[in-house]
Design an enzyme around this catalytic site. Structure first.
Site, short mmCIF file in Angstrom:
data_model
loop_
_atom_site.label_atom_id
_atom_site.label_comp_id
_atom_site.label_asym_id
_atom_site.label_seq_id
_atom_site.Cartn_x
_atom_site.Cartn_y
_atom_site.Cartn_z
N ASP A 75 0.86 -1.18 0.00
CA ASP A 75 0.00 0.00 0.00
C ASP A 75 0.89 1.23 0.00
OD1 ASP A 75 -2.22 1.64 0.06
OD2 ASP A 75 -3.23 0.50 1.62
N TRP A 76 0.27 2.39 -0.10
CA TRP A 76 0.99 3.65 -0.26
C TRP A 76 1.98 3.86 0.89
CZ3 TRP A 76 0.13 7.58 -4.03
CH2 TRP A 76 0.83 8.77 -3.80
#
Length: 805
Positions: free
Chosen positions: A330-331
């Site tokens: 994820d980011w």
């Protein structure tokens, strides 16, 4: 890896839509621009855009300039043959480049990104500003780089692209996998038109806490419902062997929905048995459905961040479950392992992530900066790099290159009709005293439409909506005005400027409108910005001064219908008690207004069922139906002591699991939802009194529409394991079915219950099937009596977790 291909074949659009709907032509075509508009991918005001440094060329090696192209055949042969062909000519720098995902913001590609595309240093580029920019990046990668490999160009297409569908939690309320699949197929069509080939959806985190903002993105609290809908979404996004869609992404791996205190990014602690029995189930079902990618989550799970969890990612997902696709972080979740205190520095974060099995790093740059030196130092095996690159290339050859398959396609009218159908079926009728609903469409009379969400186009589109246009959303005010025409009178009074407005200045106008009307429709809830990522709440009441608005309007004596639009369950007990009828519409999307009119005017009987339990008070959170039993459960009829006038609980209730100041039971249970007719369940029958491992039990029940309105019912099968080596849930959903019945029509429903569905995992992650008694019930919600029982005669333990390819 691809399975269920027959099921995944392109569904006729009208098969999913014809069940339901009156569709005025005005709602299909009005104010709708061609979705091939080059600016349709332009980020809107709610685009996720954290602060990032300006992209600079990746310093993997010199020279920066791209090498001359090689004569590389990317078209002929099987995908695996093409992968090996590419790998054989790749430099280590090009391999690392394939593992790097770069975020691009702004309307033009910068020179630094162009240089890295030509040098093969970017495997995926996302958040491009528009379709032209995306296609230009793709052209540079394929025509000006040495290998000519296409880019993965993802975007957060969470619940529709230009056509916005209900938020995922609302879609889950439809309990209709076929229609949900059609919605995701529509989103894929519009994404493809903009050059997007990958979506970061579906989110399948089992979610039990209404305080968590991202419950809006989830499919609810039950693993069976979430798993079936997640698989349907995967099929809808990705297409099949004949029609190509976009790559889906199962997120967030795993147990992100268990985040402590309902606070985003917080830790999760979960027993191994529950992790495997509940939270992993939707991901495993997505793998069975052929999901191309998986995203690791932010929260630490039992002390380990998923992006560095070798046991969960490489060993369980890739080895035991046989997942052959791409795992993306994820980011910033790779670099955040430093903040967690799990990695000492950026180099160690990169090493941990690659070792765990994270094939591509999103947004942060630890792979770009450190993988080459880690390999040269012998701290990372090149086999791990090759495995990651194979997975990246596999997804590229499936979804980023032209092949023999046609792209998914549909018309605008079909997509709008699907949005209307899904929004209609997601509406849940929670209360209908004296059959106040439906309204008479022929004699609507004087209607006061009140509330900050009555004509709030942007709010009804919900959170995580990047590419829809508020001006194209049809609000309840617009749809109701069209529906009643000259036959009635509609007065619209917002009462409040927004859902968080604390003032009372406009309430007097709302009260005046109600007094002059035959019925008031109160449209309240949460604005779009109050749910979604990092939008967690400690208070689940109606925000702002909305409760006072409800009180003031209902005290006029005008019959009042409450319509709630929100991204989570809200504690609306007091407001619901004041109103004659209550509809829960979530954030229903582009066609939310016409969908609500369908229900309010009786064009469709409401058929939505709650995918989450509604608490009476935030202090009950997390509250979910399939909780493990306790040795001292609250007795039926237990009420709050404070305010009762009693000095203590009755003797038999004293030392039980309850509260002093609120009863322990939900406001509305999981699976609940009323209709404009009445359904009766009878003649529950089991095919045999006992079964053995490997056998299947048939559960039959008669379902009858005993009312006067044709309608859909969602029949739900629940099971309880009465005795086991671990404390088991009080009941568990095992199957469900949506059924349409005319008035006085009856049908026999049969469910097949296999012994595989009776197994559970112990705290060694061993799958156990234990002999004993099981109770069964079929009904319209999770409170159905478990009135039949059967015996499982033998027990087994199996550790094999492989999933069929």
């Amino acid at each position: 890896m691809r399975t269920n291909q027959n099921h995944a074949s392109a569904m006729p659009w009208w098969l999913a839509v014809t069940t339901c709907l009156f569709l005025p032509a005005v709602w299909i075509t009005a104010a709708w621009a061609d979705t091939t508009d080059e600016t349709a991918g332009q980020a809107t005001a709610n685009t996720f855009n954290p602060t990032l440094p300006q992209h600079r060329p990746l310093k993997l090696s010199d020279p920066v300039a791209a090498a001359p192209p090689v004569d590389l055949d990317l078209v002929t042969g099987t995908i695996e043959e093409r992968i090996e062909r590419v790998l054989s000519v790749m430099t280590i720098e090009e391999k690392i480049g394939q593992m790097c995902q770069v975020a691009q913001f702004g309307d033009e590609l910068g020179d630094a990104i162009k240089a890295d595309l030509r040098a093969g240093r970017i495997g995926s580029l996302f958040y491009t500003g528009n379709a032209a920019q995306t296609r230009e990046a793709q052209r540079i990668a394929q025509e000006e780089s040495r290998l000519g490999l296409p880019l993965l160009t993802p975007r957060d297409v969470i619940h529709g692209f230009r056509t916005v569908f209900p938020i995922p939690l609302g879609q889950s309320a439809s309990w209709n996998p076929e229609l949900v699949e059609a919605a995701c197929q529509a989103a894929a069509v519009e994404s493809l038109e903009q050059g997007i080939n990958w979506t970061f959806a579906p989110m399948m985190d089992v979610s039990r806490d209404a305080r968590w903002g991202r419950i809006a993105e989830s499919l609810g609290e039950d693993p069976v419902l979430a798993a079936e809908l997640a698989a349907a979404m995967v099929r809808g996004y990705q297409g099949d062997d004949e029609q190509r869609g976009i790559a889906a992404c199962a997120k967030h791996y795993v147990a992100y929905g268990l985040t402590e205190g309902g606070r985003d990014y917080n830790r999760a602690q979960v027993a191994i048995s529950e992790l495997h029995s509940v939270f992993l189930r939707p991901f495993e079902e997505a793998v069975r459905a052929g999901c191309a990618t998986v995203m690791t989550g932010f929260s630490s799970i039992n002390g380990v961040p998923p992006s560095g969890d070798t046991e969960l990612v490489r060993k369980h997902l890739k080895e035991r479950c046989g997942f052959e696709g791409l795992v993306v972080s994820d980011w910033g979740s790779v670099i955040e392992m430093i903040e967690h205190g799990y990695a000492q520095n950026r180099s160690e974060a990169a090493r941990l992530a690659v070792t765990a099995g994270v094939d591509m790093e999103m947004a942060s740059t630890t792979y770009q900066e450190n993988l080459l030196s880690l390999i040269e130092a012998g701290a990372l095996e090149t086999d791990l790099i090759d495995d990651a690159v194979r997975r990246v290339l596999r997804v590229k050859f499936q979804y980023a290159m032209d092949d023999q398959r046609k792209q998914l396609s549909s018309t605008l009218e079909e997509r709008r009709a699907c949005a209307l159908a899904l929004a209609t079926q997601s509406v849940v009728l929670l209360k209908n005293d004296s059959e106040r609903l439906p309204l008479d469409p022929n004699k609507p009379g004087k209607i006061a439409l009140i509330g900050p969400l009555a004509d709030a186009a942007r709010d009804q589109l919900g959170c995580w909506m990047l590419d829809g246009k508020a001006e194209e959303a049809v609000t309840l005010a617009a749809a109701l005005r069209e529906a009643i025409g000259e036959r009635g009178q509609l007065t619209v009074a917002a009462g409040l400027e927004s859902t968080i407005d604390q003032s009372a200045a406009g309430i007097a106008d709302a009260v005046a409108a109600a007094k002059q009307s035959d019925v008031a429709i109160l449209c309240v809830g949460e604005g779009w910005q109050l749910s979604g990522e990092a939008r967690c709440r400690v208070d689940l009441n109606l925000p702002g001064n909305q409760s006072e608005l409800v009180r003031a309007v209902t005290e006029t004596g005008t019959p009042t219908i409450l319509v709630v639009m929100a991204g989570r369950p809200l504690t609306i007990g007091d407001e619901a008690e004041r109103c004659a009828a209550v509809l829960y519409a979530w954030h229903p999307g582009t066609m939310g207004g016409p969908a609500l009119v369908n229900v309010l005017m009786g064009r469709e009987s409401p058929s939505g069922k709650l995918p989450v339990t509604f608490p009476k008070h935030v202090g009950q959170s997390p509250l979910y139906y399939n909780c493990p039993n306790t040795g001292r459960p609250a007795l039926a009829g237990t009420r709050a002591l404070i305010g009762s006038g009693l000095s203590d609980f009755p003797e038999e209730q004293k030392y039980r699991s309850h509260y002093l100041d609120e009863d322990p039971f939900p406001l509305y249970p999981f699976g609940y939802g009323l209709s404009y007719t009445q359904f009766e369940y009878s003649d529950l029958e089991l095919s045999r009194p006992a079964i053995e491992p490997g056998q299947t039990l048939a559960v039959r029940v008669r379902l009858t529409n005993v009312g006067s309105v044709a309608a859909d019912e969602v029949a739900q099968l629940y099971v309880q394991d009465t005795y086991a080596s671990l404390v088991r849930p009080v009941r568990e959903l095992k199957a469900f079915r949506r059924v349409h019945l005319d008035p006085n029509e009856s049908t026999i429903l049969e469910f097949a219950l296999s012994t595989d569905e009776l197994a559970f995992f112990d705290n060694e992650a061993q799958l156990r099937l234990e002999a004993g008694e099981f109770r069964v019930g079929v009904g319209g919600d999770s409170t159905v009596p478990l009135s039949a029982s059967f015996q499982l005669r033998e027990a087994t333990v199996a550790s094999d977790r492989s999933l069929p390819k």
